[in-house]
Write a protein that holds these residues in place. Structure first.
Motif, mmCIF file in Angstrom:
data_model
loop_
_atom_site.group_PDB
_atom_site.id
_atom_site.type_symbol
_atom_site.label_atom_id
_atom_site.label_comp_id
_atom_site.label_asym_id
_atom_site.label_seq_id
_atom_site.Cartn_x
_atom_site.Cartn_y
_atom_site.Cartn_z
ATOM 1 N N MET A 141 -4.666 6.327 14.925
ATOM 2 C CA MET A 141 -5.059 5.132 14.191
ATOM 3 C C MET A 141 -6.472 5.262 13.641
ATOM 4 O O MET A 141 -6.748 4.885 12.490
ATOM 5 N N GLU A 142 -7.380 5.768 14.450
ATOM 6 C CA GLU A 142 -8.779 5.917 14.033
ATOM 7 C C GLU A 142 -8.887 6.816 12.810
ATOM 8 O O GLU A 142 -9.616 6.484 11.847
ATOM 9 N N GLN A 143 -8.178 7.950 12.821
ATOM 10 C CA GLN A 143 -8.242 8.866 11.684
ATOM 11 C C GLN A 143 -7.732 8.206 10.412
ATOM 12 O O GLN A 143 -8.295 8.380 9.326
ATOM 13 N N HIS A 144 -6.662 7.440 10.524
ATOM 14 C CA HIS A 144 -6.124 6.748 9.347
ATOM 15 C C HIS A 144 -7.092 5.681 8.851
ATOM 16 O O HIS A 144 -7.340 5.564 7.639
ATOM 17 N N LEU A 145 -7.657 4.926 9.764
ATOM 18 C CA LEU A 145 -8.518 3.803 9.378
ATOM 19 C C LEU A 145 -9.902 4.247 8.910
ATOM 20 O O LEU A 145 -10.632 3.452 8.318
ATOM 21 N N LYS A 146 -10.246 5.483 9.140
ATOM 22 C CA LYS A 146 -11.480 6.015 8.552
ATOM 23 C C LYS A 146 -11.354 6.122 7.039
ATOM 24 O O LYS A 146 -12.356 6.098 6.322
ATOM 25 N N GLN A 147 -10.109 6.219 6.563
ATOM 26 C CA GLN A 147 -9.841 6.404 5.133
ATOM 27 C C GLN A 147 -9.268 5.158 4.455
ATOM 28 O O GLN A 147 -9.221 5.088 3.235
ATOM 29 N N HIS A 148 -8.822 4.185 5.273
ATOM 30 C CA HIS A 148 -8.120 3.031 4.711
ATOM 31 C C HIS A 148 -8.571 1.734 5.366
ATOM 32 O O HIS A 148 -8.892 1.701 6.551
ATOM 33 N N GLN A 149 -8.544 0.651 4.588
ATOM 34 C CA GLN A 149 -8.889 -0.661 5.108
ATOM 35 C C GLN A 149 -7.788 -1.230 6.006
ATOM 36 O O GLN A 149 -8.057 -1.882 7.007
ATOM 37 N N PHE A 150 -6.551 -0.981 5.604
ATOM 38 C CA PHE A 150 -5.390 -1.427 6.365
ATOM 39 C C PHE A 150 -4.413 -0.256 6.451
ATOM 40 O O PHE A 150 -4.675 0.817 5.922
ATOM 41 N N PHE A 151 -3.279 -0.447 7.120
ATOM 42 C CA PHE A 151 -2.389 0.682 7.355
ATOM 43 C C PHE A 151 -1.535 1.061 6.156
ATOM 44 O O PHE A 151 -1.184 2.230 5.991
ATOM 45 N N VAL A 152 -1.211 0.100 5.302
ATOM 46 C CA VAL A 152 -0.340 0.397 4.164
ATOM 47 C C VAL A 152 -0.876 -0.295 2.911
ATOM 48 O O VAL A 152 -1.209 -1.491 2.954
ATOM 49 N N ALA A 153 -0.938 0.476 1.823
ATOM 50 C CA ALA A 153 -1.204 -0.075 0.487
ATOM 51 C C ALA A 153 -2.544 -0.804 0.386
ATOM 52 O O ALA A 153 -2.734 -1.619 -0.515
ATOM 53 N N GLU A 154 -3.458 -0.516 1.310
ATOM 54 C CA GLU A 154 -4.787 -1.134 1.309
ATOM 55 C C GLU A 154 -4.726 -2.662 1.334
ATOM 56 O O GLU A 154 -5.606 -3.334 0.797
ATOM 57 N N ARG A 155 -3.672 -3.178 1.959
ATOM 58 C CA ARG A 155 -3.598 -4.626 2.116
ATOM 59 C C ARG A 155 -2.939 -4.968 3.444
ATOM 60 O O ARG A 155 -2.250 -4.143 4.046
ATOM 61 N N TYR A 156 -3.164 -6.179 3.878
ATOM 62 C CA TYR A 156 -2.676 -6.662 5.165
ATOM 63 C C TYR A 156 -1.169 -6.832 5.132
ATOM 64 O O TYR A 156 -0.632 -7.519 4.261
ATOM 65 N N THR A 157 -0.485 -6.196 6.080
ATOM 66 C CA THR A 157 0.969 -6.275 6.162
ATOM 67 C C THR A 157 1.388 -6.429 7.623
ATOM 68 O O THR A 157 0.552 -6.418 8.526
ATOM 69 N N ILE A 158 2.690 -6.507 7.837
ATOM 70 C CA ILE A 158 3.172 -6.589 9.206
ATOM 71 C C ILE A 158 2.916 -5.304 9.983
ATOM 72 O O ILE A 158 2.984 -5.305 11.222
ATOM 73 N N ALA A 159 2.602 -4.209 9.291
ATOM 74 C CA ALA A 159 2.188 -2.995 10.006
ATOM 75 C C ALA A 159 0.898 -3.267 10.771
ATOM 76 O O ALA A 159 0.733 -2.825 11.919
ATOM 77 N N ASP A 160 -0.011 -4.002 10.159
ATOM 78 C CA ASP A 160 -1.264 -4.368 10.823
ATOM 79 C C ASP A 160 -1.012 -5.345 11.968
ATOM 80 O O ASP A 160 -1.590 -5.214 13.050
ATOM 81 N N ILE A 161 -0.146 -6.319 11.725
ATOM 82 C CA ILE A 161 0.171 -7.279 12.793
ATOM 83 C C ILE A 161 0.776 -6.559 13.989
ATOM 84 O O ILE A 161 0.390 -6.790 15.142
ATOM 85 N N GLY A 162 1.729 -5.654 13.711
ATOM 86 C CA GLY A 162 2.390 -4.937 14.781
ATOM 87 C C GLY A 162 1.433 -4.116 15.629
ATOM 88 O O GLY A 162 1.529 -4.093 16.861
ATOM 89 N N LEU A 163 0.494 -3.447 14.985
ATOM 90 C CA LEU A 163 -0.445 -2.601 15.716
ATOM 91 C C LEU A 163 -1.605 -3.382 16.313
ATOM 92 O O LEU A 163 -2.160 -2.995 17.340
ATOM 93 N N TYR A 164 -1.964 -4.480 15.688
ATOM 94 C CA TYR A 164 -3.054 -5.303 16.209
ATOM 95 C C TYR A 164 -2.714 -5.885 17.575
ATOM 96 O O TYR A 164 -3.561 -5.957 18.469
ATOM 97 N N ALA A 165 -1.465 -6.279 17.749
ATOM 98 C CA ALA A 165 -1.071 -7.073 18.916
ATOM 99 C C ALA A 165 -1.524 -6.466 20.238
ATOM 100 O O ALA A 165 -2.123 -7.163 21.072
#
Length: 206
Positions: A141-165
């Motif tokens: 996750m850290e490696q991905h988030l070093k390059q991106h604001q969110f996990f998919v498409a640079e916007r908040y999605t359920i991918a973020d909700i799922g991993l945030y929990a």
């Protein structure tokens, strides 16, 4: 008839559903389930979900849907939280699968042993076995988030909700996030989203 969501708000798998429903402004009745009291093993509950787990979504016609990320996907269909673009949609699923196969089995289980079971000595070896693969998931996750604001498409999605929990409460299972600045910055971005509420805030509402 309003849909029902059965769950324990302090379970990350249940919280993710509650958070998505709140942010999507989906009216629902929250049915609190005490998993330590085996309330998911009663005959009435097992009729709804033979697997005996929460969260569980019950639709107005009585149809039930289990598995947290399947419920997330169902609730978010047609909304901004689930991209329509084919690749982005698949990437959301990719991260949700990652969460359930490479993240949740370690970080959530460690938290369960510490928070729910109060870290009994007989589970200490099992707890320690969760740490290395849990940290590996955080590294990914850290490696991905070093390059991106969110996990998919640079916007908040359920991918973020799922991993945030479970990530935002990983410290409750003994994981130290101090070495993960990109994750910590992402957690703050999630908490700035419209309609965000914490586990504690939802608990106070119920």
């Amino acid at each position: 008839m309003t849909i029902k969501i059965y769950g324990d708000i302090y379970s990350g798998n249940c919280y993710k559903i509650k958070l998505a429903a709140a942010q999507l402004q989906i009216p629902h009745d929250w049915v609190s389930i005490n998993i330590l009291n085996n309330e998911t093993q009663t005959d009435s509950f097992l009729q709804k979900n033979p697997n005996g787990k929460v969260p569980l979504l019950e639709l107005a016609d009585g149809t039930c849907l289990s598995e947290s990320n399947a419920i997330l996907h169902y609730l978010a269909e047609g909304s901004s939280l689930l991209p329509e673009e084919r690749l982005y949609h698949a990437q959301v699923l990719q991260w949700l699968f990652f969460e359930q196969y490479s993240h949740e089995p370690y970080i959530a289980t460690a938290r369960y042993i510490v928070r729910y079971l109060r870290r009994p000595a007989e589970h200490e070896e099992r707890l320690q076995q969760k740490m290395t693969p849990g940290y590996h998931a955080l590294d990914v996750m850290e490696q991905h988030l070093k390059q991106h604001q969110f996990f998919v498409a640079e916007r908040y999605t359920i991918a973020d909700i799922g991993l945030y929990a479970y990530t935002h409460v990983a410290h409750e299972g003994g994981f130290d996030l101090n070495a993960y600045p990109a994750i910590r910055a992402w957690l703050q971005r999630v908490e700035q989203q419209t309609g965000y509420l914490s586990m504690q805030a939802f608990d106070q509402q119920s």
